[in-house]
Structures are given as C-alpha cells and as structure tokens.
Design an enzyme around this catalytic site. Structure first.
Site, PDB file in Angstrom:
ATOM      1  N   LYS A   1      -7.600   6.125  -2.467  1.00  0.00           N
ATOM      2  CA  LYS A   1      -7.665   5.345  -1.228  1.00  0.00           C
ATOM      3  C   LYS A   1      -8.234   3.960  -1.506  1.00  0.00           C
ATOM      4  O   LYS A   1      -9.208   3.812  -2.268  1.00  0.00           O
ATOM      5  CB  LYS A   1      -8.547   6.097  -0.220  1.00  0.00           C
ATOM      6  CG  LYS A   1      -8.647   5.450   1.152  1.00  0.00           C
ATOM      7  CD  LYS A   1      -9.500   6.319   2.067  1.00  0.00           C
ATOM      8  CE  LYS A   1      -9.614   5.728   3.462  1.00  0.00           C
ATOM      9  NZ  LYS A   1     -10.396   6.600   4.371  1.00  0.00           N
TER      10      LYS A   1
ATOM     11  N   SER B   1      -7.994   7.356   8.540  1.00  0.00           N
ATOM     12  CA  SER B   1      -7.743   6.129   7.801  1.00  0.00           C
ATOM     13  C   SER B   1      -7.154   6.360   6.401  1.00  0.00           C
ATOM     14  O   SER B   1      -6.782   5.404   5.721  1.00  0.00           O
ATOM     15  CB  SER B   1      -9.046   5.330   7.672  1.00  0.00           C
ATOM     16  OG  SER B   1     -10.031   6.063   6.941  1.00  0.00           O
TER      17      SER B   1
ATOM     18  N   SER C   1     -10.802  11.121   9.032  1.00  0.00           N
ATOM     19  CA  SER C   1      -9.966  10.193   8.266  1.00  0.00           C
ATOM     20  C   SER C   1      -9.170  10.830   7.127  1.00  0.00           C
ATOM     21  O   SER C   1      -8.263  10.199   6.591  1.00  0.00           O
ATOM     22  CB  SER C   1     -10.821   9.048   7.707  1.00  0.00           C
ATOM     23  OG  SER C   1     -11.186   8.169   8.745  1.00  0.00           O
TER      24      SER C   1
END
Length: 220
Positions: free
Chosen positions: A85, A160, A184
C-alpha cells in the site's frame, strides 16, 4: 498452454506459491513473469498499482532462484510476488500516500513490515493506490487518479487499501500489505471478493506509515 499456466500461477494462493517454489515446481522468475504479463494486461484499466518496481523485483526473484539452487535457507514467502500500500514506506521507492504534499517523497528506509517481507523472501512488485492520506472509502487521489473495481470498472474497490484489494483480486499480486483502523482493509476486501486480515492492533509494527497512526499494517 503458456497462458493457461500463467493464469494458474496468478490465481494460486501465496502460501501455495511459496510451497511450489520451495519444491522447485516453479521458479521465482517464472512466477514473476506471469504476474508482469498480468499487470501489463489489466493494470492500465484498473490503476491498482501506481508505482511499479519491476527491475528490483527481477533482481529479487533472480537472487531467490540462486538461493534455491545453492540449497540456502529459504524464507516463508520465498519468491512470492507481493504489493505494498502506498502509505507504507519503501526504501528508494516513492511513497506518496495519495497527496501532492508527498508527491516526490522517497523514503530512505523500509517500514518494518516491508523489511520483514523482504527478509521472508517476498518479491515486491510495486505500490498500490489509496485515497488522499488514506481518508476515504474510494481509492482516488489528485496524484494517481482513480482505481476501479476489477469486477466492474464503473465501481470503486473500496478504501483505503483499495489498490491492494483490486491488485490481488485481479491477479496482479499474490498478496499484499495494507493498513486498517476503521475498515481500510476489510471494506475493500469485501468489495473485491478477497480475504483481508486485521490482526490485534500492535501485533504488526505500524511505524513507517503515513499518516502516522497507532494501528499497524496488516496482510491482505
């Protein structure tokens, strides 16, 4: 036949891939090639991986092959391609967190979770898209734009860690690392039909993450 083999590899679990590599059923560079072909085929439409590290991945896969050939001790994820990420710092590879404030930020060191993955023999394919500063359930930002859901390009993959979920679900990555305080990882995993894990907070180091948070990065 080659395409069939590639599809088999890219949709094989990370644990099974590691087992196959350790058993010399498939070589790390062969696995990497299958993922590169997949990334080239689908990532331009998805925009899941926003910074690719394929040269470094090739070096890591080649080094993994050499360790296997010599009979050296192997890591738990030896030769397995993974993604990270883009809120989690990676040495020498920019970590933008979806904000223009960090558009050219290149960390000097890996976040602990990335360093551990590399020690385990994992091969880093690149960084995955996020909403700006990881603060939305859509993975869209002013630097890299929008990530689409691999099952319907008009839909979002969640956030996210949406780039991570989209990359794994589409066969562009075998596994990856996201972060999760309010869903997330769990939300995009649900949106994209994959498994997402949030361990007990503090179990995995959260340092090297921007924005800073008390929660840690966790596997997708």
């Amino acid at each position: 036949m080659a395409n069939d083999m590639s599809n088999d590899l890219i949709f094989t679990s990370a644990a099974k891939l590691a087992e196959m590599i350790r058993g010399k059923q498939v070589a790390p560079t062969e696995v990497l090639d299958a993922y590169i072909r997949r990334i080239e085929a689908v990532n331009p439409r998805l925009n899941a991986l926003v910074t690719l590290t394929l040269e470094q991945a090739r070096e890591a896969a080649t080094a993994s092959e050499a360790r296997i050939a010599k009979g050296d001790p192997l890591g738990a994820l030896e030769g397995v391609p993974v993604s990270i990420k883009d809120t989690i710092e990676t040495a020498g590879v920019r970590t933008v967190s979806g904000t223009r404030l960090r558009e050219n930020h290149v960390p000097a060191v890996d976040a602990p979770v990335v360093a551990r993955l590399k020690r385990a023999g994992a091969v880093m394919l690149g960084k995955t898209n996020v909403p700006e500063c990881a603060m939305d359930l859509r993975s869209e930002n002013p630097v890299f734009g929008r990530t689409s859901n691999p099952f319907n390009l008009t839909r979002v993959p969640g956030g996210s860690s949406g780039g991570e979920a989209a990359a794994i679900a589409s066969g562009c990555s075998a596994a990856g690392v996201g972060s999760d305080m309010g869903g997330s990882i769990r939300v995009p995993a649900h949106f994209c039909g994959i498994a997402g894990l949030k361990p007990t907070p503090g179990r995995v180091p959260g340092s090297g993450h921007f924005p800073g948070a008390a929660f840690g990065p966790f596997a997708l």
